[in-house]
Each structure stands twice: as structure tokens, then as C-alpha cells.
Scaffold this motif. Sequence first.
Motif, PDB file in Angstrom:
ATOM      1  N   ASP A  33       0.753  -1.189   0.064  1.00  0.00           N
ATOM      2  CA  ASP A  33      -0.075  -0.101  -0.120  1.00  0.00           C
ATOM      3  C   ASP A  33       0.962   1.157  -0.110  1.00  0.00           C
ATOM      4  OD1 ASP A  33      -2.782   1.205   0.519  1.00  0.00           O
ATOM      5  OD2 ASP A  33      -1.651   2.031   2.149  1.00  0.00           O
ATOM      6  N   ASP A  34       0.478   2.184  -0.682  1.00  0.00           N
ATOM      7  CA  ASP A  34       1.141   3.541  -0.892  1.00  0.00           C
ATOM      8  C   ASP A  34       1.383   4.398   0.525  1.00  0.00           C
ATOM      9  OD1 ASP A  34       1.897   2.887  -3.380  1.00  0.00           O
ATOM     10  OD2 ASP A  34       0.302   4.198  -4.128  1.00  0.00           O
ATOM     11  N   GLY A  47       6.884  18.460   6.240  1.00  0.00           N
ATOM     12  CA  GLY A  47       7.875  18.154   7.272  1.00  0.00           C
ATOM     13  C   GLY A  47       8.044  16.930   8.053  1.00  0.00           C
ATOM     14  N   ASN A  48       8.057  15.679   7.245  1.00  0.00           N
ATOM     15  CA  ASN A  48       7.921  14.579   7.856  1.00  0.00           C
ATOM     16  C   ASN A  48       8.941  13.777   7.334  1.00  0.00           C
ATOM     17  OD1 ASN A  48       5.018  14.779   9.045  1.00  0.00           O
ATOM     18  ND2 ASN A  48       4.435  14.550   6.766  1.00  0.00           N
ATOM     19  N   LEU A  49       9.437  12.594   8.138  1.00  0.00           N
ATOM     20  CA  LEU A  49      10.556  11.838   7.740  1.00  0.00           C
ATOM     21  C   LEU A  49      10.046  11.003   6.457  1.00  0.00           C
ATOM     22  CD1 LEU A  49      11.506  10.314  11.033  1.00  0.00           C
ATOM     23  CD2 LEU A  49      12.766  12.175   9.841  1.00  0.00           C
ATOM     24  N   PHE A  50       8.572  10.644   6.413  1.00  0.00           N
ATOM     25  CA  PHE A  50       8.286  10.026   5.240  1.00  0.00           C
ATOM     26  C   PHE A  50       7.110  10.507   4.507  1.00  0.00           C
ATOM     27  CE2 PHE A  50       9.563   7.354   9.045  1.00  0.00           C
ATOM     28  CZ  PHE A  50      10.687   6.826   8.518  1.00  0.00           C
ATOM     29  N   SER A  51       6.842   9.908   3.337  1.00  0.00           N
ATOM     30  CA  SER A  51       5.808  10.670   2.531  1.00  0.00           C
ATOM     31  C   SER A  51       4.278  10.053   2.688  1.00  0.00           C
ATOM     32  CB  SER A  51       6.292  10.477   1.055  1.00  0.00           C
ATOM     33  OG  SER A  51       5.812   9.018   0.530  1.00  0.00           O
ATOM     34  N   GLY A  52       4.089   9.161   3.141  1.00  0.00           N
ATOM     35  CA  GLY A  52       2.578   8.463   3.520  1.00  0.00           C
ATOM     36  C   GLY A  52       2.244   8.408   1.933  1.00  0.00           C
ATOM     37  N   GLY A  53       2.843   8.414   0.974  1.00  0.00           N
ATOM     38  CA  GLY A  53       2.356   8.087  -0.431  1.00  0.00           C
ATOM     39  C   GLY A  53       1.741   9.522  -0.883  1.00  0.00           C
ATOM     40  N   ALA A  54       1.834  10.707  -0.340  1.00  0.00           N
ATOM     41  CA  ALA A  54       1.397  11.978  -0.832  1.00  0.00           C
ATOM     42  C   ALA A  54       2.116  12.209  -2.123  1.00  0.00           C
ATOM     43  CB  ALA A  54       1.633  12.890   0.193  1.00  0.00           C
ATOM     44  N   ASP A  55       0.886  12.662  -2.994  1.00  0.00           N
ATOM     45  CA  ASP A  55       1.505  13.411  -4.276  1.00  0.00           C
ATOM     46  C   ASP A  55       2.284  14.614  -4.107  1.00  0.00           C
ATOM     47  OD1 ASP A  55       0.372  11.313  -5.886  1.00  0.00           O
ATOM     48  OD2 ASP A  55      -1.624  12.355  -5.778  1.00  0.00           O
ATOM     49  N   GLU A  56       1.764  15.521  -2.921  1.00  0.00           N
ATOM     50  CA  GLU A  56       2.742  16.748  -2.655  1.00  0.00           C
ATOM     51  C   GLU A  56       3.514  16.486  -1.341  1.00  0.00           C
ATOM     52  OE1 GLU A  56       2.573  19.507  -4.274  1.00  0.00           O
ATOM     53  OE2 GLU A  56       1.208  19.057  -5.968  1.00  0.00           O
ATOM     54  N   GLN A  57       4.639  16.577  -1.848  1.00  0.00           N
ATOM     55  CA  GLN A  57       5.968  16.575  -0.637  1.00  0.00           C
ATOM     56  C   GLN A  57       6.699  17.881  -0.389  1.00  0.00           C
ATOM     57  OE1 GLN A  57       7.647  12.576  -0.826  1.00  0.00           O
ATOM     58  NE2 GLN A  57       5.964  11.983  -2.250  1.00  0.00           N
ATOM     59  N   ALA A  58       6.712  18.304   0.580  1.00  0.00           N
ATOM     60  CA  ALA A  58       7.696  19.423   0.833  1.00  0.00           C
ATOM     61  C   ALA A  58       8.439  19.070   2.386  1.00  0.00           C
ATOM     62  CB  ALA A  58       7.090  20.722   0.990  1.00  0.00           C
ATOM     63  N   LEU A  59       9.886  19.147   2.257  1.00  0.00           N
ATOM     64  CA  LEU A  59      10.414  19.162   3.576  1.00  0.00           C
ATOM     65  C   LEU A  59      10.450  17.524   4.014  1.00  0.00           C
ATOM     66  CD1 LEU A  59       9.663  22.255   5.480  1.00  0.00           C
ATOM     67  CD2 LEU A  59      11.222  21.838   3.286  1.00  0.00           C
ATOM     68  N   VAL A  60      10.200  16.735   3.115  1.00  0.00           N
ATOM     69  CA  VAL A  60      10.112  15.114   3.365  1.00  0.00           C
ATOM     70  C   VAL A  60      11.478  14.673   3.294  1.00  0.00           C
ATOM     71  CG1 VAL A  60       8.990  12.825   2.786  1.00  0.00           C
ATOM     72  CG2 VAL A  60       7.780  15.053   3.049  1.00  0.00           C
ATOM     73  N   LEU A  61      11.809  14.072   4.402  1.00  0.00           N
ATOM     74  CA  LEU A  61      13.290  13.396   4.396  1.00  0.00           C
ATOM     75  C   LEU A  61      13.585  12.131   3.523  1.00  0.00           C
ATOM     76  CD1 LEU A  61      15.886  14.183   6.086  1.00  0.00           C
ATOM     77  CD2 LEU A  61      15.297  12.294   7.399  1.00  0.00           C
ATOM     78  N   SER A  62      12.546  11.381   3.480  1.00  0.00           N
ATOM     79  CA  SER A  62      12.815  10.287   2.704  1.00  0.00           C
ATOM     80  C   SER A  62      13.040  10.669   1.084  1.00  0.00           C
ATOM     81  CB  SER A  62      11.731   9.320   2.851  1.00  0.00           C
ATOM     82  OG  SER A  62      10.355   9.840   2.378  1.00  0.00           O
ATOM     83  N   ILE A  63      12.709  11.726   0.577  1.00  0.00           N
ATOM     84  CA  ILE A  63      12.848  12.094  -0.859  1.00  0.00           C
ATOM     85  C   ILE A  63      13.748  12.869  -1.114  1.00  0.00           C
ATOM     86  CG2 ILE A  63      10.373  11.620  -1.350  1.00  0.00           C
ATOM     87  CD1 ILE A  63      10.120  14.595  -1.536  1.00  0.00           C
TER      88      ILE A  63
END
Length: 690
Positions: free
Chosen positions: A267-268, A279-295
Motif C-alpha cells: 500500500d502507498d 515536514g515529515n520523515l516519510f511521505s505517506g504516499g502523498a503526491d505533494e511533498q515538501a521538507l520530506v526526508l525520505s525523498i
Amino acid sequence: MGGGRWRRIASQIGRSIAVWAVSTVTMLVLAGVLPDFRLRSENGDSATDIAVTAAFGAGAFGLLSALVWPLLVRLLLLVPALVLGLLVFFLNGALLLVALWLNPAERGAAAPETAVVVAAVMSAVASATGAALAVRDDDTYRRRLYRLADRRRRTQPPGPSTPGTLFLQLDGVGHDVLLDAVGKGLMPTVTRWLDGGDGRPPTHRLTPWRTDWSSQTGASQLGILHGCNDDIPAFRWYEKDSREVMVCNRPTSAAELQRRAMARTGDDGLLAVDGASRGNLFSGGADEQALVLSIATRRRSKENRSRAGYFAYFSDPANAVRTALSFVAEAAREIGQSTRARIAKTRPRVSRGGLYPFVRAFATVVERDVVVAAVMGDLLAGRTAVYADLVAYDEVAHHSGPFSRDAEKVLQRLDRSLALIENVIEHAPRPYRIVVLSDHGQSPGETFRARYGLTLGDLVRAGCGLPVPRRAQRTRSGAEARAAVRAALRIPVEEGGELHRPPRRSEPIVLASGNLGLVSFPDVPHRMSKEEIDARHPALLTTLANHPGIGFLLVRSEKHGGVVLGARGAEIPLDRLDEDPGPLAAFGSGAADAVRRTHTFEHTADIMVNSFHDPADGEVLAFEEQIGSHGGLGGAQAKPFLLSPVVFTAPVDDGEELVGAEQVHRVLRRWLGESDGPQLPLEAREERAA
């Protein structure tokens, strides 16, 4: 063109003229105060000429700020955010010098360092004036906030009527800390949600939940966003198969952990449908990401813009200047607070020098401002699900203590952020429900090193018969460990005082995650058993288990599968912990289940070490230099909170306990389904697909 539109245009023109006039007066005042800033030629000018020069300079500066500043920030997106925040002053000063240079009358000049000051003051004054004039104009207020959103989402069709959901994570704020802050009146927004007031019923309910053994953001947030935190034994751990140390807040590690979780669940993530992760460590599968460490390790592209949140915020020079000024003020505040604590000889206390004042200022000012601005943009864009992490409290509590005055001030500012976001929702294209939660709490207590004079690594080395620093040799713990080794090996001490040691093998890797320690022997490819450890280092497990600063150990056993070791020879098989918790008794209900689950992980360390815990005052002993810590069992660190709207079903039935980040994930998925959004709970989607 309707009369309403003409009125809005006239109102906007009037506000622009007013801001221009105030900026002109500000420039005149600064020219009279600052010796290196002038608005007239060297031969002197009339008052009218000076006023015209000021008006031209203020207008040119405002126009340049509106047109050039967003381009500058976009060009600097690859610059680290901390550096960008510091560059704000100098870039703004450069724009002012250009504005003065553009004056055809060739009047006006400023020294470079003075231009920085003038530009900062003028930006702040212009921002304050514009905000004051627009405070009663909802359309203007909305357009102002829209500039903080991603430009690709500005022109959207009307939002759906179904409610969106905003998940705000207050990193490190424990359930009891939140209640204490509410009781002291530090968080009026949260208080209003819980108590209602003015005859209104409460809008939210407060529910505690219990973390896994690894009570830290990596394990909790991966479980919350992706529904799986299996094989996360700590914040940092050594993996024998890859011969690498995994660290949850390292971009490469975060990306790998997210990949593993998605592979296990198929699951995404929580935010896979029209979601945003901020501002998270992980994306949660979101299309819109900013300040996300895993990417953060990926190359920037249209699909991956981890720094886009900075552009959304810093594209407004007034925001940039305000944040930069707040950054400097926060760094100065930290220096003052740490100096007072040192003079007062406050205990417990850890070092707060070096770069820490700037790290704190970044976490409590820059990260907060950028994330809040990104969230406001998401709300105004009508996204279905948004998850954002505010790390300010966690950073300050580590060094000042969970219940310190410093930490309380941060909670007050976080509550103001909640109020601001709540206000923005009134202008959003769809209704929103706000869920506030934390990923873990923090437990107070001095450090293991401060109490015993040596680190966990020193103690492990001493228990293995390996050399330790002289400062550790002279401590009582170090001497006792060396004596235990001599007794176990039945060998005397050489005249020079050095111990006879067995043939040299690879040294143990000792890692710390709050009050949780991990000991691994890298030359052994599998997880060592108690019997193997005793054969190699006969005194090690006894030395650790009997140390007063250690609560219990977890090791694999060839006879029992797994055992918990404690002082005075306590050895409890995992399948007997319910009837005889042994050393786990001090850690409360749920400790046995948490330990048993960790024992099943592929990458659990050879020896898992949990510090001492005093149930009377909730204190633990951190193996890191932190007086507010989390990462293991013991005290408030394992008791975060979930603050949810009463329109949602209760997280759990009465009398039940919400346990583990994975269960929290299932609750949040259920609530997304209750909002009639496009995302359903995982079980429901599987049934529908079948």
C-alpha cells in the motif's frame, strides 16, 4: 464589470498607496537616524527633493521585492534552508541598493551593511501595514495566504463538499505534558476544543495511546503513515547483512525504511489519494511533498520537489525577513537561557553550546514557519488529507527538559500556530477536520554518563575486557566491570595494571537511542545467543544486568528462544513474562508485549539494553546527552496523545487501549473513510477489490 469588483480593485489600489506612503515615511525616518544612509545629493537638496527620492526608492524597492524576489528564491532552492534563511538579509539589502541606483536623479546611497538593516525594517513595516489594512477584508486575506501555496494549485475548480482532514503532529509532546499545558492555560486553542466554552459543547476528545518499545519518530511515524513499522528496533541500529548503521533521520535510511514498509503492506500510505506530506520523515504516499526526508536524496523534478515548501514561504520577502529576525531572536534566547541555567547550576543539565542555538532556532522558527505556511496553502488548495510534523517542542525538551519553562514557551507558540491554521480553514474551499497527535512523549532524567561518569559504550568495553578511557577506569562502574571480567576469566592483573585479554576480535558496536542501547558484534553474521555471548565475554551480560543504571536486557536464548535479564541473576523467558514480569514490572503494562514484538525483528541487536526507570517520578537515564529523552521504555515517552474531532467515531471502545503506531494508522484510515473522501480504510478497499 460589477460594482463589487470595482470596489475590490479600488480597495487594493488604496491599500497599495497606503503601504507605499508608510514605506516612504519609514525610509525618511531611517535616513535621519542612520549615518550611512542618505536620500539627498552631497550638495544638499530641498525637503521636496528628499521626499521624492524616498518615495521613488520605496516604490522601486516594493516593486523589486514583488517581481525579483520570487525569482531569486527559486534559483536558490538547492541552497540548504538554514543558509537561505541567513541570506535573506543580504539579498534584501541588495534589492534596496538596486532601488536607490535606479533613481534617475542619482540621489540616495547607503553602505552595504546599512542597506541590510534598512531593507529588513522596510519589509517588516510594509508587511505589518498591509496585514493591518487587510484584516477585515476576507478576499484580500485569502489572496495573501494563497501566495504561500504551490503556484500550480492556485487556480482550481470549487472544492468538494466533503470534509478534508488535517493531521498535525506535535513532535514529542506527551499526553501528560499536553494536559499540564492545558491546566496552566498555556494552550487556549486546545483548551477551547476540549472544553467548548460559552455554553458550547467540546469539539474534540483526547485519547492517550501507547508506543512500541522504540518510542521515537522513525518507528511511530512510519507506522502511522505507512501502516507498518516492523523491524525498527530503535532510532539507530546496526544491520549485519548490509554492514550498515541505519539512522531514522538519515535520508538514505528513511528512503529504505519507507520502501520496506510499502513492500510489506502493498500500500502507498495514508496520504495516497490527494494528500500532502509536510515536514515529515516519510511521505505517506502523498503526491505533494515538501521538507520530506525520505525523498531528499532524489534529484529534483516535477514529481519530487522536497524543497518547494521553502519557495512557497520565502517567495514573500516580508515572510523571509520576519522569519530571519525571529531566527536570530530565538538563537539569542537560547544562549540567554542556557547561560542562566549554567550560572544557576541547574540539574540535570547538558551542554547547549556550539551550533545548538542555531539548530534550535531552525527547528522552532524556520521549520515551523515553513511547514505552517505549506499547510495553509494545502488547506486553501482543498487537498483531501494533509499530514504535517512540527518538531519545535521535541528539540527544546531534549536539552531543557519536558516540563521546563523553555519547553512551555514553545507549546504556547505551537498553540498560536493551531489558532492560525484554524482561522485559515474558514477561507478554505471545503470544510476541514483537524486531528492533532504526537508520535511519542519524553521522559525526564539526567544522563547515564552524568550519573556514573562513563558511557554505555565504556561499560560494554569494560565488560568485554577491552581498554576504556582513563576517566571511565577511575569510576566505580568501570572498576566493578573490570573486577567482574577478572573474576570471570580467573586471571590476575599485570603489574602495569593492564588486564590479560583474549585474542582480539572485532570490537562491539554500541549505539544509543535515548534510554535504549543496542550492542552488536559485527564479526558474527547472525544474532548472537546468550550462550554465545557468555562463551566469548563471560562477564559482559552480568556486568550490564547488575549495573544500577540499567533496567533490563533482551537477548536471544538457545534454550528459551528469548530471555529478559535483570539484576541479581534474574532471567525470565519471554513466554513467562505475563506471569512473572521480573525486571519489567517497573515499566508497567504492555512492556512485555513490546519486548516480545521487538524480539521477532530481523535486525534486533545482539543485546538490547533499556535503562533504569523510576516509576515514582518517571525518570530514565538517557544513553545520549539529553535530559528529556525517548526511544525506549519507561515513563511518559511511551504515552503520546491523539486529539480528534468528536464527529469521528471513538478511536477505541471504552475500556480498551490504543496500542502501537500501526493501530493508530488504522484509526486514521477509518476516519478518512468517515469523511466520505475518496480514500477508504485498507480493509474496505481490499474487500471492494475482491
